[in-house]
Design a protein around this motif. Sequence first.
Motif, PDB file in Angstrom:
ATOM      1  N   LEU A 310      36.791  40.584  48.404  1.00 34.54           N
ATOM      2  CA  LEU A 310      36.099  39.531  47.662  1.00 34.54           C
ATOM      3  C   LEU A 310      34.603  39.527  47.971  1.00 34.54           C
ATOM      4  O   LEU A 310      33.791  39.167  47.120  1.00 34.54           O
ATOM      5  CB  LEU A 310      36.690  38.166  48.010  1.00 34.54           C
ATOM      6  CG  LEU A 310      38.103  37.877  47.515  1.00 34.54           C
ATOM      7  CD1 LEU A 310      38.593  36.546  48.074  1.00 34.54           C
ATOM      8  CD2 LEU A 310      38.156  37.851  45.996  1.00 34.54           C
ATOM      9  N   GLY A 311      34.250  39.895  49.197  1.00 32.39           N
ATOM     10  CA  GLY A 311      32.842  39.910  49.589  1.00 32.39           C
ATOM     11  C   GLY A 311      32.717  40.349  51.034  1.00 32.39           C
ATOM     12  O   GLY A 311      33.688  40.341  51.794  1.00 32.39           O
ATOM     13  N   LYS A 312      31.508  40.738  51.422  1.00 34.15           N
ATOM     14  CA  LYS A 312      31.315  41.211  52.789  1.00 34.15           C
ATOM     15  C   LYS A 312      29.875  41.001  53.229  1.00 34.15           C
ATOM     16  O   LYS A 312      28.955  40.906  52.402  1.00 34.15           O
ATOM     17  CB  LYS A 312      31.673  42.695  52.899  1.00 34.15           C
ATOM     18  CG  LYS A 312      30.788  43.607  52.047  1.00 34.15           C
ATOM     19  CD  LYS A 312      31.241  45.069  52.121  1.00 34.15           C
ATOM     20  CE  LYS A 312      30.977  45.684  53.468  1.00 34.15           C
ATOM     21  NZ  LYS A 312      31.228  47.138  53.489  1.00 34.15           N
ATOM     22  N   ASN A 317      34.240  40.718  56.525  1.00 33.29           N
ATOM     23  CA  ASN A 317      34.847  41.097  55.251  1.00 33.29           C
ATOM     24  C   ASN A 317      35.847  40.015  54.860  1.00 33.29           C
ATOM     25  O   ASN A 317      36.579  39.510  55.720  1.00 33.29           O
ATOM     26  CB  ASN A 317      35.589  42.428  55.356  1.00 33.29           C
ATOM     27  CG  ASN A 317      34.665  43.622  55.393  1.00 33.29           C
ATOM     28  OD1 ASN A 317      33.470  43.483  55.631  1.00 33.29           O
ATOM     29  ND2 ASN A 317      35.202  44.803  55.183  1.00 33.29           N
ATOM     30  N   ILE A 318      35.895  39.683  53.576  1.00 32.86           N
ATOM     31  CA  ILE A 318      36.854  38.691  53.087  1.00 32.86           C
ATOM     32  C   ILE A 318      37.726  39.350  52.017  1.00 32.86           C
ATOM     33  O   ILE A 318      37.214  39.888  51.036  1.00 32.86           O
ATOM     34  CB  ILE A 318      36.141  37.451  52.513  1.00 32.86           C
ATOM     35  CG1 ILE A 318      35.249  36.822  53.593  1.00 32.86           C
ATOM     36  CG2 ILE A 318      37.161  36.435  51.994  1.00 32.86           C
ATOM     37  CD1 ILE A 318      34.415  35.664  53.107  1.00 32.86           C
ATOM     38  N   TYR A 319      39.044  39.323  52.233  1.00 30.36           N
ATOM     39  CA  TYR A 319      39.990  39.981  51.336  1.00 30.36           C
ATOM     40  C   TYR A 319      40.959  38.964  50.746  1.00 30.36           C
ATOM     41  O   TYR A 319      41.293  37.951  51.376  1.00 30.36           O
ATOM     42  CB  TYR A 319      40.835  41.014  52.097  1.00 30.36           C
ATOM     43  CG  TYR A 319      40.058  42.150  52.706  1.00 30.36           C
ATOM     44  CD1 TYR A 319      39.747  43.284  51.962  1.00 30.36           C
ATOM     45  CD2 TYR A 319      39.653  42.094  54.037  1.00 30.36           C
ATOM     46  CE1 TYR A 319      39.050  44.341  52.528  1.00 30.36           C
ATOM     47  CE2 TYR A 319      38.945  43.144  54.610  1.00 30.36           C
ATOM     48  CZ  TYR A 319      38.648  44.269  53.849  1.00 30.36           C
ATOM     49  OH  TYR A 319      37.945  45.310  54.407  1.00 30.36           O
ATOM     50  N   LYS A 320      41.437  39.275  49.538  1.00 34.48           N
ATOM     51  CA  LYS A 320      42.609  38.565  49.027  1.00 34.48           C
ATOM     52  C   LYS A 320      43.699  39.593  48.780  1.00 34.48           C
ATOM     53  O   LYS A 320      43.422  40.768  48.487  1.00 34.48           O
ATOM     54  CB  LYS A 320      42.294  37.775  47.750  1.00 34.48           C
ATOM     55  CG  LYS A 320      42.027  38.592  46.499  1.00 34.48           C
ATOM     56  CD  LYS A 320      41.873  37.656  45.300  1.00 34.48           C
ATOM     57  CE  LYS A 320      41.514  38.424  44.027  1.00 34.48           C
ATOM     58  NZ  LYS A 320      41.391  37.534  42.856  1.00 34.48           N
ATOM     59  N   LEU A 442      38.265  31.164  44.759  1.00 35.93           N
ATOM     60  CA  LEU A 442      38.103  32.031  45.926  1.00 35.93           C
ATOM     61  C   LEU A 442      36.747  32.724  45.951  1.00 35.93           C
ATOM     62  O   LEU A 442      36.202  32.992  47.030  1.00 35.93           O
ATOM     63  CB  LEU A 442      39.230  33.066  45.973  1.00 35.93           C
ATOM     64  CG  LEU A 442      40.648  32.524  46.183  1.00 35.93           C
ATOM     65  CD1 LEU A 442      41.643  33.659  46.328  1.00 35.93           C
ATOM     66  CD2 LEU A 442      40.718  31.595  47.386  1.00 35.93           C
ATOM     67  N   ASN A 443      36.194  33.020  44.801  1.00 37.09           N
ATOM     68  CA  ASN A 443      34.869  33.663  44.771  1.00 37.09           C
ATOM     69  C   ASN A 443      33.790  32.713  45.287  1.00 37.09           C
ATOM     70  O   ASN A 443      32.906  33.117  46.054  1.00 37.09           O
ATOM     71  CB  ASN A 443      34.537  34.133  43.350  1.00 37.09           C
ATOM     72  CG  ASN A 443      35.414  35.284  42.904  1.00 37.09           C
ATOM     73  OD1 ASN A 443      35.666  36.208  43.675  1.00 37.09           O
ATOM     74  ND2 ASN A 443      35.888  35.235  41.676  1.00 37.09           N
ATOM     75  N   THR A 446      34.252  32.334  48.997  1.00 38.21           N
ATOM     76  CA  THR A 446      33.751  33.527  49.683  1.00 38.21           C
ATOM     77  C   THR A 446      32.257  33.449  49.912  1.00 38.21           C
ATOM     78  O   THR A 446      31.756  33.737  51.009  1.00 38.21           O
ATOM     79  CB  THR A 446      34.105  34.785  48.865  1.00 38.21           C
ATOM     80  OG1 THR A 446      35.521  34.931  48.818  1.00 38.21           O
ATOM     81  CG2 THR A 446      33.482  36.033  49.478  1.00 38.21           C
ATOM     82  N   GLN A 447      31.521  33.053  48.881  1.00 36.85           N
ATOM     83  CA  GLN A 447      30.065  32.966  49.015  1.00 36.85           C
ATOM     84  C   GLN A 447      29.649  31.920  50.046  1.00 36.85           C
ATOM     85  O   GLN A 447      28.723  32.136  50.834  1.00 36.85           O
ATOM     86  CB  GLN A 447      29.436  32.646  47.651  1.00 36.85           C
ATOM     87  CG  GLN A 447      29.475  33.809  46.674  1.00 36.85           C
ATOM     88  CD  GLN A 447      28.893  35.079  47.290  1.00 36.85           C
ATOM     89  OE1 GLN A 447      27.783  35.091  47.827  1.00 36.85           O
ATOM     90  NE2 GLN A 447      29.659  36.161  47.221  1.00 36.85           N
ATOM     91  N   LEU A 450      30.288  33.465  53.488  1.00 36.19           N
ATOM     92  CA  LEU A 450      29.337  34.536  53.821  1.00 36.19           C
ATOM     93  C   LEU A 450      27.921  34.014  54.030  1.00 36.19           C
ATOM     94  O   LEU A 450      27.152  34.576  54.821  1.00 36.19           O
ATOM     95  CB  LEU A 450      29.337  35.604  52.723  1.00 36.19           C
ATOM     96  CG  LEU A 450      30.620  36.429  52.603  1.00 36.19           C
ATOM     97  CD1 LEU A 450      30.503  37.414  51.430  1.00 36.19           C
ATOM     98  CD2 LEU A 450      30.928  37.184  53.887  1.00 36.19           C
TER      99      LEU A 450
END
Length: 455
Positions: A310-312, A317-320, A442-443, A446-447, A450
Amino acid sequence: MRVHFIAIGGSAMHNLAMALYNKGFQVTGSDDVLFEPSISRLSRYGLLPEKTGWYPEKITNDLDAVILGMHARADNPELLKAQELGIKIYSYPEYIYEQSKNKLRVVVGGSHGKTTITSMILHALQQAGQDFDYLVGAQLAGFDTMVKLSDAPVIVIEGDEYLSSAIDRRPKFHLYQGHIGVISGIAWDHINVFPTFESYTAQFELFIQTIQPDGIVFYAQNDVVLQQLIARNETPIRKEPYKLPEYEINNGITSIISDNKQYPLQVFGEHNLLNIEAAHAVCSQLNISTHDFYNSMSSFKGAARRLELLGKSSVTNIYKDFAHSPSKLKATIEAVKSQFPERKLIACIELHTFSSLDKKFLNEYAGSMDEASKAVVFIDAKTFEQKQLTPYSEDDVKQAFARADLIFLNNSLALTSLLEQESVDNANVLLMSSGNFGGIDLNNLTQKILNKTGF
């Protein structure tokens, strides 16, 4: 050909509807509830029903077939009308077989990894320039639909073990009658349909019996239950094991080593390496060389929602991930921890399926989150109501997962608050669910996570 879909909005159903439309069929359909992305996709093809609901008047004698989705009940008024008129009724797996009787059929089964293995095979075939049809359970980059039916000589099918329809209680993967089969592993699931482990395992024995004479089934050698099943199975076909390839991990990149060559991958984890070897075994039967196959895997980015980044930042790191059963949960957590051993791992699982919400099944999760630095279990309180199941307590969850420091939440605001406040410097976040975490964006989450890192 004129076909009508009862419950056209389902994931596989609306993709099959589009595939038949592309093939020149006249397609109509109904559903009592429709969600995105099926609404937009059906609309783009001119197949979206004008209004939701069931309309028996749509069922007329000039239909060549009715295709019945799992969402439709046995007393569905359109189904009753089709039965009254004597129109041929198919479940979608039956119709996939009907459209592929003259093809070489590859069927990928197993409790976990089906979508990824199927996706890997499709990616390798596409890279090799081969002509093929397919049915896969996720939207893939480079593929317009999840179903394709044409005059191609080969079809690759993700073989789900769930039931075919309300009037056909056979598991879907029993209907495809493959020439090449895969079983990725066996771990009890779908407790609402298969109430005992033995009844669930029996479906894979029956699957092996559906493989055509002179066919072959590839199976994961590391799975003890599967080994025992293969050892006692007397079906006269070839049964070939596959195992982990030689590999190494450097700077967060996993590479397969074959014939003194290194093939860096964009996916990672031992479960994905096993998935690659299952796909490799199948592709070797489809005239793709080992070098060409591993070379294609270097550009394989994974199926949607399977360890999707999803982002890093430089420290996070963030995963789904789609993981929801105990075996998938354990494998996904171990994959991230092995890939980044120096980082903490904050792992969150949403229990959403009938099996995971059944208190009798909950103990199957014991030890599945042991590798996570912080373990969070989330259940949207509304889910119990929607599925008419009895809620269980925080203590029930902690005891079942065998982890006293586990955090249990049943409110999406509490979950977002926890994750937004959590320190993620030198830590990864893993969000696992077959649902939607109570509607959390989730997006956006994520931001926010981060933005705290400053890297």
